[in-house]
Design a protein around this motif. Sequence first.
Motif, mmCIF file in Angstrom:
data_model
loop_
_atom_site.group_PDB
_atom_site.id
_atom_site.type_symbol
_atom_site.label_atom_id
_atom_site.label_comp_id
_atom_site.label_asym_id
_atom_site.label_seq_id
_atom_site.Cartn_x
_atom_site.Cartn_y
_atom_site.Cartn_z
ATOM 1 N N MET A 415 0.827 -1.207 0.000
ATOM 2 C CA MET A 415 0.000 0.000 0.000
ATOM 3 C C MET A 415 0.864 1.261 0.000
ATOM 4 N N THR A 416 2.005 1.217 0.676
ATOM 5 C CA THR A 416 2.923 2.359 0.645
ATOM 6 C C THR A 416 3.447 2.589 -0.761
ATOM 7 N N ASN A 417 3.764 1.506 -1.441
ATOM 8 C CA ASN A 417 4.255 1.618 -2.816
ATOM 9 C C ASN A 417 3.178 2.165 -3.755
ATOM 10 N N VAL A 418 1.947 1.718 -3.550
ATOM 11 C CA VAL A 418 0.852 2.226 -4.373
ATOM 12 C C VAL A 418 0.677 3.726 -4.138
ATOM 13 N N GLU A 419 0.775 4.128 -2.879
ATOM 14 C CA GLU A 419 0.612 5.547 -2.552
ATOM 15 C C GLU A 419 1.733 6.395 -3.140
ATOM 16 N N ASN A 420 2.970 5.894 -3.063
ATOM 17 C CA ASN A 420 4.116 6.692 -3.503
ATOM 18 C C ASN A 420 4.447 6.530 -4.981
ATOM 19 N N ASN A 421 4.242 5.310 -5.490
ATOM 20 C CA ASN A 421 4.703 5.003 -6.848
ATOM 21 C C ASN A 421 3.582 4.658 -7.814
ATOM 22 N N ALA A 422 2.353 4.645 -7.332
ATOM 23 C CA ALA A 422 1.192 4.280 -8.157
ATOM 24 C C ALA A 422 1.302 2.861 -8.689
ATOM 25 N N ALA A 423 2.020 2.014 -7.978
ATOM 26 C CA ALA A 423 2.174 0.607 -8.365
ATOM 27 C C ALA A 423 2.591 -0.170 -7.126
ATOM 28 N N PRO A 424 2.356 -1.479 -7.114
ATOM 29 C CA PRO A 424 2.693 -2.269 -5.915
ATOM 30 C C PRO A 424 4.190 -2.460 -5.699
ATOM 31 N N TRP A 425 5.016 -2.138 -6.711
ATOM 32 C CA TRP A 425 6.444 -2.413 -6.625
ATOM 33 C C TRP A 425 7.212 -1.208 -6.111
ATOM 34 N N GLN A 426 8.417 -1.490 -5.601
ATOM 35 C CA GLN A 426 9.208 -0.447 -4.970
ATOM 36 C C GLN A 426 10.088 0.275 -6.006
ATOM 37 N N TYR A 427 9.455 0.715 -7.066
ATOM 38 C CA TYR A 427 10.127 1.509 -8.097
ATOM 39 C C TYR A 427 9.286 2.743 -8.356
ATOM 40 N N ASN A 428 9.947 3.872 -8.617
ATOM 41 C CA ASN A 428 9.163 5.018 -9.041
ATOM 42 C C ASN A 428 8.773 4.835 -10.505
ATOM 43 N N GLN A 429 7.928 5.705 -10.979
ATOM 44 C CA GLN A 429 7.377 5.507 -12.321
ATOM 45 C C GLN A 429 8.458 5.543 -13.403
#
Length: 439
Positions: A415-429
Motif C-alpha cells: 500500500m505504501t508503494n501504491v501511494e508513492n509510486n502508483a504501483a505495488p512495486w518499490q520503483y518510481n514511475q
Amino acid sequence: MQYIDNAVFLILLIAGFGLFFKSLKEIYRNIKLGKEINRTDRKSERWAIMTRVALGQSKMVKRPIAGVLHIFVYVGFVIINIELLEIIIDGIFGTHRFLQSVLGSSFYAFFTSILEVLAALVVFAVVVFFIRRNFYGVKRLTMKELFGWPKQDANWILIIEFALMVAFFTMNGADYFADANRFDSNFPISKHLFPFFGNFSLETLHVVEKSAWWFHFVGILFFMNYLYYSKHLHIILAFPNTWFANLEKKGKFNNLDSVTKEIKLMMDPNADPYAAPAEGEAEVPSKFGAEDVFDLNQHQLMSAYSCTECGRCTSSCPANITGKKLSPRLIMMKTRDRLEEVGRNINKNGGKFVDDGKKLLNDYITKEELWACTTCNACVEACPVLIDPLSIIFEMRRFLVMEQSAAPTELNLMMTNVENNAAPWQYNQADRLNWANDN
C-alpha cells in the motif's frame, strides 16, 4: 372430559405460538442492531432468486446425495405439517379427522396416502443423515468446530424429526385398526407397520391413537420453539436471506463514499475540502470497517442466523484446505455467538446494551483467520442459502487497516508503494521497466 382436553390444547397452542413469536421478536431486534442497508432494488430478480434458491433448493442439489435427501426432509416435513391445521381444528373443537368431512373420503384417502409416502421419505432421509453425520465420517461434518453443541444440535433435530414421524405413523396405524372400514385405503404404510395393533381392543387403540396425537402436537410445538436455539433457524430465515442477498457480481467490493470523496479532492486541486456533503452523499463514518456486530449490516447479521452449518463453504475454501486456520463456516458461527451474547446482555440490562469489554474482533474472530482469506469467493459460491462470509471478513479487515493500521507487513509495504509510486512495486514511475535490464 372433552372440554378439559380442548382447554388444555388451547392453552398449549397459545403458549407454544406465544413463545415462538417472542423468540422471533428477539431475533428481529438483534438483527436490527446492525447498520441499515437498502436491498429493495431489482425486486423481480430477488423474487426469482428466492423462489429458485430457497424454495426450489437449486444450490442444494449441486451435491446430489445430500441435496436429494434434504429435499425429502424439506418437502416432506413442510407438507406433512399441513396436517397441523387439522390437528388444531380437532384440538380446539373436539372433532376427529376434520378434513375428511371437508375434502371427502376419496380425496382425503389420497391426501393421507401422499402424506404417508412423504413421511417415509423423511424417516429414510433423517436416518441416512444421522449415519453420515456420526458414523460415515464426512470431513466437513466431523471438523473440530462442530464438536460439542453444534453436533448435538444437529443430532437432536434429526431425532426429533424421526420421533415426530413415528408418532405420525402410530397415530394413523391405531386409527386404521380402530375403524378399518372407514379408513380402508387411507394409510398404505402405517397399516403395515403395526400389524400387532390388530390384536388390541378398541379402547386400547383409542388410547394409543390419542397418545400419539398428543405427542405429535406437543412435539411440533417443542420443535418450533427449539429453532431459536438451533442452527435450524434457516428453515425460516433462508427465504428473507436469499431475497435480500447481494446481487452485485462476486468480487465487487463496496467503496466508502467518504474515501472516494477524499481521493477526488486529491485529484482536483480546485475542489473545496470543507464543502458540505451534497444531497444523498454519505457523511464520514464514525468508524471504518467492523470491529463488533454493531458495525456489520443487518443482512450480515441475518446471515449469521441463517447459517445451516453444513460446511460447504469451508470444504470449498482454499485457505482451509491448505491447513490455514480460516473456516468461513466458523466465521458465521462466531458472528452468531457474539450476536446472541449481545442479545442476552440487552435482555439482562432492561433493553440496553452495557459494554462487556468484548468485541467480535479478537475475542471471537482472530486476525490470523481474517488474513488467511484469499477473497476468492469460493465460500460465497458454495453456500446453499446465499450467505456471504467474505463480506464480514472484508469489513473486519477494513477496520484493521483503516482504524488500527494493523495490516501484515507485506500488505503495508504494497500500500505504501501504491501511494508513492502508483504501483505495488518499490520503483518510481521512471524506473518501472528496470526489471527488464536483468535479462
